[in-house]
Design a protein around this motif. Structure first.
Motif, short mmCIF file in Angstrom:
data_model
loop_
_atom_site.label_atom_id
_atom_site.label_comp_id
_atom_site.label_asym_id
_atom_site.label_seq_id
_atom_site.Cartn_x
_atom_site.Cartn_y
_atom_site.Cartn_z
N ARG A 178 0.89 -1.02 -0.01
CA ARG A 178 -0.08 0.10 -0.09
C ARG A 178 0.91 1.32 -0.10
O ARG A 178 1.87 1.19 0.72
N ASP A 209 -5.84 2.99 -2.87
CA ASP A 209 -4.77 2.37 -3.74
C ASP A 209 -4.13 1.57 -3.30
O ASP A 209 -3.85 1.28 -1.84
N THR A 259 -8.70 0.63 4.16
CA THR A 259 -8.15 0.58 2.88
C THR A 259 -9.17 1.47 1.88
O THR A 259 -8.61 1.77 0.76
N THR A 318 -10.69 -0.46 -3.03
CA THR A 318 -9.43 -0.73 -3.89
C THR A 318 -9.44 -1.85 -5.23
O THR A 318 -8.83 -2.11 -5.80
N SER A 322 -8.62 -5.36 -3.91
CA SER A 322 -9.28 -5.45 -2.56
C SER A 322 -9.13 -6.78 -2.04
O SER A 322 -8.97 -7.11 -0.84
#
Ligand code: UT7
Length: 322
Positions: free
Chosen positions: A13, A159, A277, A280, A284
């Protein structure tokens, strides 16, 4: 008959963490709205790393976890809707950057379900006997396509990249994989492509943004997620008691909670990391699976269901034993 297995997982990440308070400075929103409607508190947003950079770092982590080198790889598949370029693909950039010999490397686009599609393709290519070891990655930089004038969408995305190294197995570790699509002709979730030329004049390219009819997509997601779990259980000839944890696409905590209710499973069985998060997309599912493993929620020998849904509309899932 040969089977396949997950040999290692990895994630990456970006360092830049954007809070809901940061989002309040950009659009008319509030921490209270974002948390209560989505479950999101923070999301990683890239500043200077593109999709292939995130994918590269996730790949290195997965390869270290699987204890393999680039020389062992026979196949690379990257699921993404946000590649660095229209072409070459992220997978081809990675083949070079990782130092692999010439091997098949290709990108696929099945939006938020992309990683499940990659898993399905890799599983079948490995079972064909031609390939031994595959690297599959879900990698996205969706925040570069968010419209920061649209509060309905820009607060939702993050992202990242997640990766699996997969190999052949004598034991049946991947019990079932399903993938589906049923075209979204209403354009409920889309990002425009490059326009056609008229009279051979180069069109003025408006920058495309991600667009979503949240309520319609929410209806689709809450209907399809329990359906995926039920079909997978049936296909694998399992009951819910055979499953340790369900790891769904992290689009909205309310979608996950609603699925738990429909399926009548304890909320604790539904893994969630959306809090830090955001959504994403294709990254994901592998990000969530890697996090579940690295935090001890998933252990060797555990059996889990993973499920994803998204633009297309696409959906799919798998039953996997570690
Ligand atoms: O990954 C692919 C799959 N994607 C999904 O599964 C996403 C599915 N959809 C959703 O998760 C939800 O529909 C959203 C989180 C996108 C929206 O939540 P919602 O509860 O469906 O909200 P809504 O669109 O019905 O909007 C409710 C209100 C509206 O105001 P009014 O018209 O009631 O006055 C919106 O304008 O909330 C307003 N709103 C916001 N308010 C503050 C929408 N976005 C925001 C915001 N901050 N960021």
């Amino acid at each position: 008959m040969s089977h396949t297995q997950v040999l290692g997982t990895g994630a990456y990440r970006p360092d830049n963490i954007v809070t809901n308070a940061d989002m309040e400075k950009l659009v008319d929103t509030s921490d209270e709205w974002i948390q209560s409607r989505t479950g999101i508190k923070t999301r990683p947003m890239t500043i200077d790393e593109n999709t292939s950079d995130l994918a590269y770092n996730a790949a290195l982590n997965a390869m270290a976890d699987a204890n393999i080198t680039a020389a062992d790889l026979d196949l690379i598949i990257v699921a993404t809707v946000t590649p660095d370029y229209q072409f070459p693909g992220v997978s081809q950039l990675l083949q070079k950057r990782l130092g692999c010999r010439p091997i098949p490397a290709f990108d696929i686009n099945a939006a938020c379900s992309g990683f499940i599609y990659a898993l399905d393709i890799a599983d079948k290519m490995l079972k064909s006997g031609t390939y031994k070891t595959a690297l599959i990655i879900g990698a996205e930089t969706l925040t570069k396509f968010a419209d920061y004038d649209d509060r309905n969408t820009c607060v939702l995305f993050g992202d990242g990249a997640g990766a699996f190294v997969m190999g052949r197995s004598t034991e049946n570790k991947i019990k079932s994989i399903i993938t589906y699509a049923n075209g979204d002709d209403q354009g409920y979730l889309k990002m425009d492509g490059y326009p056609l030329k008229v009279d051979f004049k180069t069109p003025k390219q408006a920058r495309p943004f991600l667009e979503m009819n949240g309520q319609e997509v929410f209806k689709f997601a809450t209907t399809v997620l329990p359906r995926i779990v039920k079909e997978l259980l049936e296909d694998a000839k399992h009951t819910i008691d055979d499953i340790d944890i369900i790891i769904a696409h992290q689009a909205n905590k309310r979608i996950i909670d609603k699925a738990a209710k429909t399926l009548k499973v304890d909320a604790h069985m539904m893994f969630s990391n959306i809090e830090h998060t955001g959504n994403t997309s294709a990254a994901s599912v592998p990000l969530a699976i890697d996090e579940a493993i690295k935090t001890g929620r998933l252990k060797k020998g555990d059996r889990f269901i993973t499920a994803a849904f998204g633009a297309g509309f696409t959906w799919g899932g798998a039953v996997i034993e570690l």
